[in-house]
Design an enzyme around this catalytic site. Structure first.
Site, PDB file in Angstrom:
ATOM      1  N   LYS A  84      46.554  32.476  52.726  1.00  0.00           N
ATOM      2  CA  LYS A  84      45.242  31.828  52.746  1.00  0.00           C
ATOM      3  C   LYS A  84      45.392  30.323  52.936  1.00  0.00           C
ATOM      4  O   LYS A  84      44.715  29.712  53.772  1.00  0.00           O
ATOM      5  CB  LYS A  84      44.501  32.117  51.443  1.00  0.00           C
ATOM      6  CG  LYS A  84      43.098  31.530  51.382  1.00  0.00           C
ATOM      7  CD  LYS A  84      42.456  31.742  50.013  1.00  0.00           C
ATOM      8  CE  LYS A  84      42.315  33.193  49.674  1.00  0.00           C
ATOM      9  NZ  LYS A  84      41.468  33.397  48.461  1.00  0.00           N
ATOM     10  N   LYS A  96      49.379  33.082  41.818  1.00  0.00           N
ATOM     11  CA  LYS A  96      48.272  33.779  41.161  1.00  0.00           C
ATOM     12  C   LYS A  96      48.715  34.119  39.751  1.00  0.00           C
ATOM     13  O   LYS A  96      49.920  34.242  39.470  1.00  0.00           O
ATOM     14  CB  LYS A  96      47.903  35.067  41.910  1.00  0.00           C
ATOM     15  CG  LYS A  96      46.480  35.533  41.674  1.00  0.00           C
ATOM     16  CD  LYS A  96      45.475  34.699  42.447  1.00  0.00           C
ATOM     17  CE  LYS A  96      44.067  35.250  42.304  1.00  0.00           C
ATOM     18  NZ  LYS A  96      43.100  34.505  43.124  1.00  0.00           N
ATOM     19  N   SER A 162      33.403  27.190  42.100  1.00  0.00           N
ATOM     20  CA  SER A 162      33.793  27.331  43.503  1.00  0.00           C
ATOM     21  C   SER A 162      33.056  28.467  44.205  1.00  0.00           C
ATOM     22  O   SER A 162      33.239  28.666  45.407  1.00  0.00           O
ATOM     23  CB  SER A 162      35.304  27.566  43.612  1.00  0.00           C
ATOM     24  OG  SER A 162      35.668  28.782  42.975  1.00  0.00           O
ATOM     25  N   ALA A 253      33.654  42.305  45.484  1.00  0.00           N
ATOM     26  CA  ALA A 253      34.096  42.627  44.124  1.00  0.00           C
ATOM     27  C   ALA A 253      35.621  42.710  44.119  1.00  0.00           C
ATOM     28  O   ALA A 253      36.282  41.854  44.695  1.00  0.00           O
ATOM     29  CB  ALA A 253      33.438  43.929  43.677  1.00  0.00           C
ATOM     30  N   ALA A 275      36.099  39.626  48.653  1.00  0.00           N
ATOM     31  CA  ALA A 275      37.119  40.308  47.865  1.00  0.00           C
ATOM     32  C   ALA A 275      38.508  40.054  48.441  1.00  0.00           C
ATOM     33  O   ALA A 275      38.682  39.981  49.661  1.00  0.00           O
ATOM     34  CB  ALA A 275      36.834  41.807  47.818  1.00  0.00           C
TER      35      ALA A 275
END
Length: 364
Positions: A84, A96, A162, A253, A275
């Site tokens: 990303k 993460k 955000s 989601a 998602a």
């Protein structure tokens, strides 16, 4: 607080090396487990790459069925953050974190402060933002014990929620997909199914309605769905989104909703949502392409939040951040053009763009 590594090797627990279900590609640089007996904190941070800068990614607070499921999530999500950031053009790496537990029951200020101390032991290699189960209020508390956190409230010196910028980026990706599928970058009179009406999905609905779209929404949280339906009285709701006749399917989601069985029920011509890890298994993007469905790679569409917090670190004004997020439209258009030129799926095209930038950074 103690940092521990789980050394069991059953396929369903938290063994790290040689994980059969790990996303292929470059290995992770670092995976760290933390347990704090005093607060009940159990967390995992995955640092996939720091080739472009410190690893940044949200902290997900979720009631995983076991440690293995939590580790799988952190491995996949951190790898996705690397790609990303690379495609978005920001000078950040991919990371993460997950906190294992039910946020409604287990989240306490003491636990969040312990987690902040845990982040601080990594010396800035990992920077946390928010994710499912964590928000600006939580980030403010985490920020009491570490400076390596972004997305705090404006009163605490951060850029705030955000969700709006993430939704704006998804909307730009959807406009680019509409132009590719129907010849015009508009969602007017298109039926868009939004799955998940949290802090991103609800903001996306607002943008879609302003563009003249007809929105059908769903969420496993019936209270959240009712709240959104009260806020936007013109939308309709459903318990079976794929059973609706849709032009656009917007998964906002949790991930893994795109797979052979869901594709069999798919009526939408465009798939674009917030998602992460939307593809349940490799090859689904090719199946989408073969069915004539235009898919915007998730890590491209949902980069708005990352661009916002990258701007926060740089001290960039909000209007400049918004203009940067708007460039997701052009990025998606370029991915579609490359995919067509090389006869590959958009996901593969986006991967190649990311891999080129990462290779260039590693060669310096």
């Amino acid at each position: 607080m103690s940092v521990t590594v789980d050394t069991r090797h059953d396929a369903h627990d938290a063994a790290v090396f040689g994980r059969a279900d790990a996303i292929p590609g470059l290995p992770h640089e670092q995976v760290v487990f933390c347990e704090d007996a005093a607060t009940g904190l159990r967390a995992i941070i995955g640092i996939h790459s720091t080739a472009l800068g410190p690893a940044l990614g949200g902290t997900r607070f979720h009631a995983y069925p076991d440690q293995g499921a939590a580790l799988t999530d952190v491995l996949r999500l951190s790898r996705g953050m690397t790609y990303k950031a690379a495609v978005a053009g920001v000078d950040l790496g991919g990371g993460k974190a997950v906190i294992i537990g039910d946020p409604a029951r287990d989240k306490t200020p003491e636990l969040l402060r312990a987690y902040g101390r845990f982040i601080d032991t990594l010396g800035g290699r990992y920077i946390s933002a928010g994710d499912v189960g964590t928000g600006t209020d939580d980030l403010d508390i985490i920020g009491e014990t570490t400076e390596h956190v972004v997305g705090r409230s404006t009163s605490a010196g951060g850029s705030g929620n955000s969700g709006p910028m993430t939704a704006f980026g998804v909307y730009q990706g959807m406009r680019a997909a509409a132009a590719a599928a129907w010849g015009a970058p508009s969602l007017a009179d298109r039926v868009v199914g939004v799955e998940g009406v949290g802090k991103v999905g609800a903001e996306l609905i607002s943008l879609l309605l302003a563009d003249g779209a007809r929105v059908v929404a769903t969420d496993v949280n019936h209270t959240a769905l009712a709240s959104v339906a009260n806020r936007f009285t013109e939308i309709s709701t459903t318990g079976d989104l794929l059973g609706e006749a849709l032009d656009v399917y917007a998964p906002c989601a949790l991930g893994g909703t795109l797979h052979p069985l869901s594709l069999e029920r798919m009526t939408a011509s465009v798939v674009c949502g917030a998602a992460n890890n939307q593809l349940l298994e490799p090859g689904v993007d090719e199946q989408l392409r073969d069915r004539g469905i235009t898919w915007v790679p998730d890590f491209v569409a949902n980069a708005g939040g990352l661009i916002q917090v990258a701007g926060e670190r740089e001290g960039i004004e909000p209007d400049v951040v918004r203009s940067r997020v708007a460039t997701i439209y052009g990025t998606v258009t370029g991915i579609f053009e490359r995919a067509a030129a090389e006869s590959i799926a958009p996901g593969r095209a986006a991967d190649r763009i990311a891999q080129t930038r990462l290779a260039e950074a590693r060669s310096v």
